[in-house]
Motif scaffolding. Structure first.
Motif, short mmCIF file in Angstrom:
data_model
loop_
_atom_site.label_atom_id
_atom_site.label_comp_id
_atom_site.label_asym_id
_atom_site.label_seq_id
_atom_site.Cartn_x
_atom_site.Cartn_y
_atom_site.Cartn_z
N UNK A 1 0.83 -1.21 0.00
CA UNK A 1 0.00 0.00 0.00
C UNK A 1 0.86 1.26 0.00
N UNK A 2 1.91 1.26 0.78
CA UNK A 2 2.70 2.48 0.97
C UNK A 2 3.60 2.82 -0.22
N UNK A 3 4.01 1.84 -0.99
CA UNK A 3 5.06 2.07 -1.99
C UNK A 3 4.62 1.92 -3.44
N UNK A 4 3.31 1.93 -3.70
CA UNK A 4 2.83 1.86 -5.08
C UNK A 4 2.05 3.13 -5.42
N UNK A 5 1.89 3.38 -6.72
CA UNK A 5 1.20 4.60 -7.17
C UNK A 5 0.41 4.31 -8.44
N UNK A 6 -0.79 4.88 -8.53
CA UNK A 6 -1.65 4.70 -9.70
C UNK A 6 -1.47 5.88 -10.65
N UNK A 7 -0.57 5.73 -11.63
CA UNK A 7 -0.22 6.83 -12.52
C UNK A 7 -1.27 7.10 -13.59
N UNK A 8 -1.75 6.06 -14.23
CA UNK A 8 -2.72 6.25 -15.31
C UNK A 8 -3.98 6.88 -14.76
N UNK A 9 -4.27 6.62 -13.51
CA UNK A 9 -5.42 7.26 -12.86
C UNK A 9 -5.26 8.79 -12.90
N UNK A 10 -4.02 9.24 -12.71
CA UNK A 10 -3.77 10.67 -12.73
C UNK A 10 -3.98 11.26 -14.11
N UNK A 11 -3.72 10.49 -15.16
CA UNK A 11 -3.91 10.97 -16.52
C UNK A 11 -5.39 11.09 -16.84
N UNK A 12 -6.14 10.08 -16.44
CA UNK A 12 -7.56 10.01 -16.83
C UNK A 12 -8.48 10.80 -15.91
N UNK A 13 -7.98 11.16 -14.75
CA UNK A 13 -8.87 11.79 -13.79
C UNK A 13 -9.35 10.77 -12.78
N UNK A 14 -9.74 11.22 -11.58
CA UNK A 14 -10.09 10.31 -10.51
C UNK A 14 -11.58 10.29 -10.19
N UNK A 15 -12.39 10.88 -11.03
CA UNK A 15 -13.82 10.91 -10.73
C UNK A 15 -14.43 9.52 -10.82
N UNK A 16 -15.53 9.32 -10.12
CA UNK A 16 -16.22 8.04 -10.13
C UNK A 16 -16.79 7.75 -11.51
N UNK A 17 -16.85 6.45 -11.83
CA UNK A 17 -17.37 6.03 -13.13
C UNK A 17 -18.70 5.34 -12.92
N UNK A 18 -19.72 5.79 -13.64
CA UNK A 18 -21.06 5.21 -13.50
C UNK A 18 -21.07 3.78 -14.01
N UNK A 19 -21.91 2.93 -13.41
CA UNK A 19 -21.98 1.52 -13.78
C UNK A 19 -22.34 1.35 -15.25
N UNK A 20 -23.30 2.13 -15.74
CA UNK A 20 -23.72 1.98 -17.14
C UNK A 20 -22.57 2.31 -18.10
N UNK A 21 -21.68 3.22 -17.68
CA UNK A 21 -20.51 3.53 -18.50
C UNK A 21 -19.47 2.41 -18.42
N UNK A 22 -19.30 1.84 -17.23
CA UNK A 22 -18.34 0.74 -17.06
C UNK A 22 -18.70 -0.44 -17.96
#
Length: 462
Positions: free
Chosen positions: A216-237
């Motif tokens: 948990x402490x030593x990993x990072x979600x980079x692509x999340x930063x590119x795409x934005x961190x907003x929630x994704x609706x189920x119908x879109x998923x």
């Protein structure tokens, strides 16, 4: 918008150069699976034996329990995938689930092996409750490792290497279990296997927690930063699944793979104990089985020259050769161990590549639909594969044992020995062939992966 070759190359190179992973992050990512397997290898490899020969539950009941629990548990994978897509924290979408789930997961797995003195029906009810709970919490703590992978980097080679670290870590956890579990059970139990299992799992639980925190402490979600961190609706998923044939093929491959994987793990102890009459070899054979590490280590190097699809097929073919060596070796210990080693090394290739292959389908889904739903796609694919595959991989051998007249801790009939041999040798061969057919005929892309990634980068830039 049409893109020329120079534009594709520029965006691909830009993506790769900005998303390299440090050695610390790769090792920390791998420790998440070390922790998971330190606990869950005991469940997949020894739980059937524990339930039948230590806790005293009948084999047929165990088989039904393993399948029903896995089918119920299979429903939680898409749920957690949806929750991950909707999660929005400063740590990203996947990582916080590791933090939130690791403590209850460790506690429940320990309690699964506590073995309270109950009636036959009480033991079965206890097994159902804690086995289902352990599976659900395993999903909560382990699926984020899969959904995190496409968010760590878009660089396909870096992603493959990171996944290899994860699979190496997972197999290292399995190695620790196979080297130490039975000796620790004997040491802590002093002749009481029930007591030994409980105290050993308590030790494993504490060690696993430390590893989860490091991940948990030593990993990072980079692509999340590119795409934005907003929630994704189920119908879109759900849009990311439509027309995603590589994802469907990945799910089918994963189910077959985990049936094969768990079947080999769970039936080995029976084959060695009863068919060969050499129970003292169980720990050695299980330890040699972790030579899948050799295949996993080779993946980052081989993947530079060969596609994931080709490498998995090669691994399955080598696994088949190993199975045939075991069969033709008869009672020979040396040939048995040779077959185990050959099969394990071959098996390391699909182990090292399966989740990376599934992660690639997240990119394909985004390219096809415009929606990046790593939570739903990766979590559901790995969840169905692990849960349904593992459930069938544990249930089928137990049912066949019951059909053959298996009686725990007694000399076995020819019918029972035949079923054990079917579980350990022949069904894994058939499943390996089926895996090859799935890859050969169903896993297909419209264009090269690097072109898809380049197009995605251009869309984001626009």
């Amino acid at each position: 918008m049409a893109m020329n070759e120079e534009t594709l190359k520029r965006h691909t190179d830009s993506s790769a150069s900005n998303q390299k992973l440090s050695l610390l992050e790769k090792v920390s990512y791998g420790l998440g699976d070390t922790a998971s397997n330190l606990l869950f290898t005991v469940v997949t490899t020894y739980l059937t034996f524990y339930f039948t020969d230590v806790y005293g539950i009948k084999a047929a009941a165990v088989g039904t329990l393993l399948l029903i629990a896995r089918i119920v548990d299979m429903l939680d994978s898409p749920i957690f995938g949806i929750l991950i897509d909707k999660t929005n924290t400063k740590w990203g979408k996947s990582r916080p689930w590791i933090l939130w789930s690791c403590i209850p997961f460790s506690i429940v797995v320990i309690l699964l092996f506590m073995g309270p003195d109950l009636s036959d029906s009480g033991k079965l009810a206890y097994a159902y409750i804690f086995y289902i709970a352990a599976n659900v919490l395993y999903t909560a703590v382990n699926n984020p490792l899969t959904t995190m992978l496409p968010s760590l980097t878009l660089d396909i080679q870096e992603r493959t290497v990171a996944n290899s670290f994860r699979m190496f870590g997972g197999q290292f956890g399995a190695l620790l279990v196979n080297l130490t579990l039975l000796p620790l059970v004997a040491y802590f139990g002093g002749g009481d296997q029930q007591k030994g299992f409980f105290y050993t799992m308590t030790l494993f639980g504490v060690i696993g927690l430390i590893m989860f925190f490091i991940t948990f402490l030593n990993t990072k979600e980079r692509v999340q930063d590119i795409n934005g961190t907003k929630s994704l609706a189920l119908k879109d998923s759900i849009k990311a699944i439509k027309g995603n044939q590589p994802w469907i093929a990945g799910v089918l491959l994963g189910v077959v793979f985990f049936i094969l994987y768990v079947m080999k793990l769970s039936s080995g102890i029976y084959y060695i104990t009863y068919n060969l009459g050499k129970p003292g070899l169980v720990s050695l054979v299980n330890t040699l089985g972790t030579l899948t590490l050799v295949g996993i280590i080779a993946v980052p190097f081989l993947s530079k020259k060969f596609s994931k699809k080709k490498l998995i097929i090669i691994g399955m073919l080598i696994n088949i050769i190993g199975q045939l060596i075991i069969y033709f070796g008869g009672q020979s210990t040396a040939i048995l161990l040779t077959g185990v080693i050959v099969g394990a090394i071959g098996f390391g290739l699909p182990i090292g590549l399966l989740f990376a292959l599934i992660a690639d389908t997240v990119d394909y889904g985004e390219w096809k639909s415009g929606v990046r739903a790593q939570g739903l796609l990766a979590s559901t694919a790995s969840g169905i594969a692990i849960k349904l595959g593992s459930g069938l991989g544990g249930a089928i051998p137990a049912w066949l044992l019951a059909a053959g007249g298996y009686v725990a801790n007694k000399p076995q009939t020819q019918s029972s020995l035949h079923m054990i041999s079917l579980n350990f040798i022949w069904l894994p061969i058939i499943l390996s062939i089926l895996s090859i057919l799935i890859l050969a005929f169903l896993y297909k892309w419209e264009k090269p992966y690097n072109e898809i990634i380049a197009e995605l980068e251009v869309r984001r830039a626009q």
